[in-house]
Design a protein around this motif. Structure first.
Motif, mmCIF file in Angstrom:
data_model
loop_
_atom_site.group_PDB
_atom_site.id
_atom_site.type_symbol
_atom_site.label_atom_id
_atom_site.label_comp_id
_atom_site.label_asym_id
_atom_site.label_seq_id
_atom_site.Cartn_x
_atom_site.Cartn_y
_atom_site.Cartn_z
ATOM 1 N N GLY A 86 44.959 47.403 39.697
ATOM 2 C CA GLY A 86 44.398 48.157 38.575
ATOM 3 C C GLY A 86 45.527 48.848 37.827
ATOM 4 O O GLY A 86 46.503 49.307 38.430
ATOM 5 N N GLY A 116 40.835 47.890 32.185
ATOM 6 C CA GLY A 116 41.499 47.626 33.460
ATOM 7 C C GLY A 116 42.234 48.812 34.045
ATOM 8 O O GLY A 116 43.037 48.666 34.971
ATOM 9 N N THR A 118 42.412 51.835 36.369
ATOM 10 C CA THR A 118 41.703 52.340 37.545
ATOM 11 C C THR A 118 42.193 53.726 37.965
ATOM 12 O O THR A 118 41.605 54.351 38.846
ATOM 13 C CB THR A 118 41.854 51.378 38.733
ATOM 14 N N ILE A 426 42.123 44.292 39.202
ATOM 15 C CA ILE A 426 41.449 43.780 38.005
ATOM 16 C C ILE A 426 41.499 42.262 37.991
ATOM 17 O O ILE A 426 42.476 41.656 38.444
ATOM 18 C CB ILE A 426 42.038 44.354 36.693
ATOM 19 N N VAL A 458 39.586 41.832 30.425
ATOM 20 C CA VAL A 458 39.390 42.024 31.860
ATOM 21 C C VAL A 458 37.930 41.682 32.145
ATOM 22 O O VAL A 458 37.038 42.115 31.416
ATOM 23 C CB VAL A 458 39.707 43.484 32.252
ATOM 24 N N THR A 461 36.761 45.179 36.692
ATOM 25 C CA THR A 461 37.664 46.266 37.081
ATOM 26 C C THR A 461 37.126 46.809 38.397
ATOM 27 O O THR A 461 35.996 47.314 38.444
ATOM 28 C CB THR A 461 37.675 47.379 36.015
ATOM 29 N N ALA A 470 33.512 44.590 33.246
ATOM 30 C CA ALA A 470 34.196 45.229 32.108
ATOM 31 C C ALA A 470 33.528 44.932 30.766
ATOM 32 O O ALA A 470 33.358 45.854 29.957
ATOM 33 C CB ALA A 470 35.676 44.830 32.104
#
Ligand code: ZN
Length: 490
Positions: A86, A116, A118, A426, A458, A461, A470
């Motif tokens: 991520g 993407g 995180t 991702i 993406v 995620t 996503a």
């Protein structure tokens, strides 16, 4: 443990927003966050919120259906897709308003996840509120990246060495992860640095054109320099830029105009000693190249294609040139200003490249919510600018993952596709090493087999083992914007 060689029939598709006991990402090409080349295909097994196994596959056996595949409760098919750690946004601001007008937090959080991202390192917001968000995110109560809170610290809030030390201790008690330093004099910065080291808080320093420069960061051992000003400022032979006598630092037009003429005044030899000093003291650099791009190409900044569907009206209003809003200084911006800024970028980027070559840790952050940069999209643009600076895309991905994890002090559990690490991953439609633009949530158009195909973005995620679809998050954002615009025009 749910993982074994159970029958395929027991496996169901991953459900967005729900952590399963186990999840397998099948047939993925992996780009790790360690600066190593892509490898695969592999099945990645996540148990709970950890990466449990990575099983590399024989592509021939996969094609023939004879490969031994690990099982799990749920799965994501990553055939033809790339899996990365991520992305970490090391210079983020959690914003629930712009220019005093409320803006839904969900709008920002979903844009980040859809891009993407995180993990974010928040470097200035409402500290108490963001600490609460950190907790809700950690408990999986809200769709949000992980949050690290760096509380703001400046001359405005701290006026003496004693109160500086006291403030650091208060912030530690509040439970912040670090300090975001800006606009401080040397005595305050020194006291703050000593105290922060004592209590174990990291420091992100927006080093402006002030009393302090990168030399002070090298001296106190700042974790990361944000933006850039203090780096060339430390390499001026006469110690001060050749400002016109009418210059006033508090005038934003002056400040941004002459910032565009700062890098050219840095002495090249002295600059190398500054960069070496940063490397030797482990001072990382988060340049946020994207946030100044309007200065070198205003038209590009004002006409980004994703503004059509994803620019919240509150943000749109905030970006409009208005002397009341920070960074909205583009009234009367000239071709001469842009030409100076283009040269500024050339020198800045080569300094950044040299810093990397000398062993410096480079991170990635976007500072979105200011100066035409949209949450998430800004970070992908930042990656493109790192490529423009000369870095191989493998290194660019490392800047946003492994390096950023190191800046956070979390390199033993974040920023890698590695067994035992937290399951922040991702799944990308396309190869970001070939084209970083595939990371834009709105995707790319490509010619495949002679046909125009819309692809990229993406797809999933995965944060803390929770998969988020996503494109579905992006659709939510579009709806938030649509409703806000409708309410405004009513
Ligand atoms: Zn910022």
């Amino acid at each position: 443990m749910a993982v074994g060689l159970a029958a395929e029939a027991q496996t169901t598709a991953a459900v967005s927003g729900k952590r399963a006991a186990s999840l397998v990402i099948r047939n993925a090409i992996i780009v790790d966050g360690a600066g190593t080349p892509a490898q695969g295909p592999a099945d990645i097994v996540i148990t709970g919120n950890r990466i449990d196994r990575i099983v590399f596959l024989d592509p021939v056996a996969v094609a023939e259906g004879t490969a031994r595949r690990p099982a799990a409760d749920t799965e994501i098919d990553a055939t033809g897709k790339y899996v990365l750690p991520g992305l970490i946004n090391a210079h983020a601001h959690v914003q629930e308003e712009r220019g005093g007008i409320p803006q839904p937090l969900d709008y920002t959080l979903k844009l980040w996840l859809a891009s993407g991202i995180t993990t974010i390192r928040d470097v200035g917001s409402d500290t108490q509120k963001t600490l609460a968000l950190r907790g809700r995110s950690a408990n999986g109560e809200v769709a949000s990246p992980r949050v690290y809170v760096y509380a703001q610290f400046s001359n405005a809030s701290v006026r003496s060495v004693e109160t500086a030390r006291q403030r650091v201790r208060e912030l530690k008690t509040m439970g912040v992860d670090g300090i975001k330093l800006s606009g401080t004099d040397r005595d305050i910065m020194t006291a703050m640095g000593e105290e922060a080291r004592k209590v174990g808080l990291r420091i992100a320093h927006h080093v402006g054109v002030e009393e302090t420069t990168a030399w002070d960061d090298i001296r106190i051992g700042t974790t990361s320099i944000e933006h850039w000003y203090g780096v060339p400022d430390a390499a001026l032979l006469d110690g001060v830029q050749g400002f016109p006598s009418s210059y006033n630092y508090n005038n934003e037009v002056d400040r941004f105009r002459y910032a565009g003429r700062l890098w050219r005044e840095a002495d090249p030899a002295k600059l190398l000693t500054v960069l070496d000093g940063m490397v030797s003291k482990n001072v990382a650099w988060v340049p946020t190249l994207d946030i100044y791009e309007a200065s070198r190409d205003l038209q590009r900044a004002q006409t980004q294609p994703w503004f059509r569907d994803y620019l919240h009206p509150t943000l749109e209003e905030f970006f409009r040139p208005n002397p009341r809003n920070h960074g909205s200084y583009f009234l009367g911006w000239t071709s001469t200003d842009e030409a100076f800024w283009k040269e500024n970028y050339r020198i800045w980027m080569s300094a950044l490249r040299e810093f990397g070559r000398r062993g410096g840790v480079i991170g990635v952050g976007d500072d979105a919510g200011f100066i035409y940069q949209l949450y998430g999209f800004g970070l992908v643009r930042e990656l493109e600018l790192h490529q423009e600076a000369g870095f191989n895309t493998i290194k660019v991905i490392q800047h946003a993952t492994g390096n950023n994890a190191r800046i956070l002090g979390e390199e033993s559990r974040l920023g890698r596709v590695k067994v035992g690490y937290l399951a922040d991953l991702i799944v990308v439609n396309g190869n970001p090493l070939e084209n970083l633009k595939v990371l834009y949530p709105t995707g790319v158009d490509q010619i495949i087999d002679g046909k125009e195909v819309h692809t990229g973005g993406v797809q999933w995620t995965i944060k803390d083992g929770i998969p988020y679809n996503a494109p579905a998050l992006l659709a939510d954002v579009k709806e938030i914007v649509r409703q806000a615009r409708a309410a405004k025009s009513r």
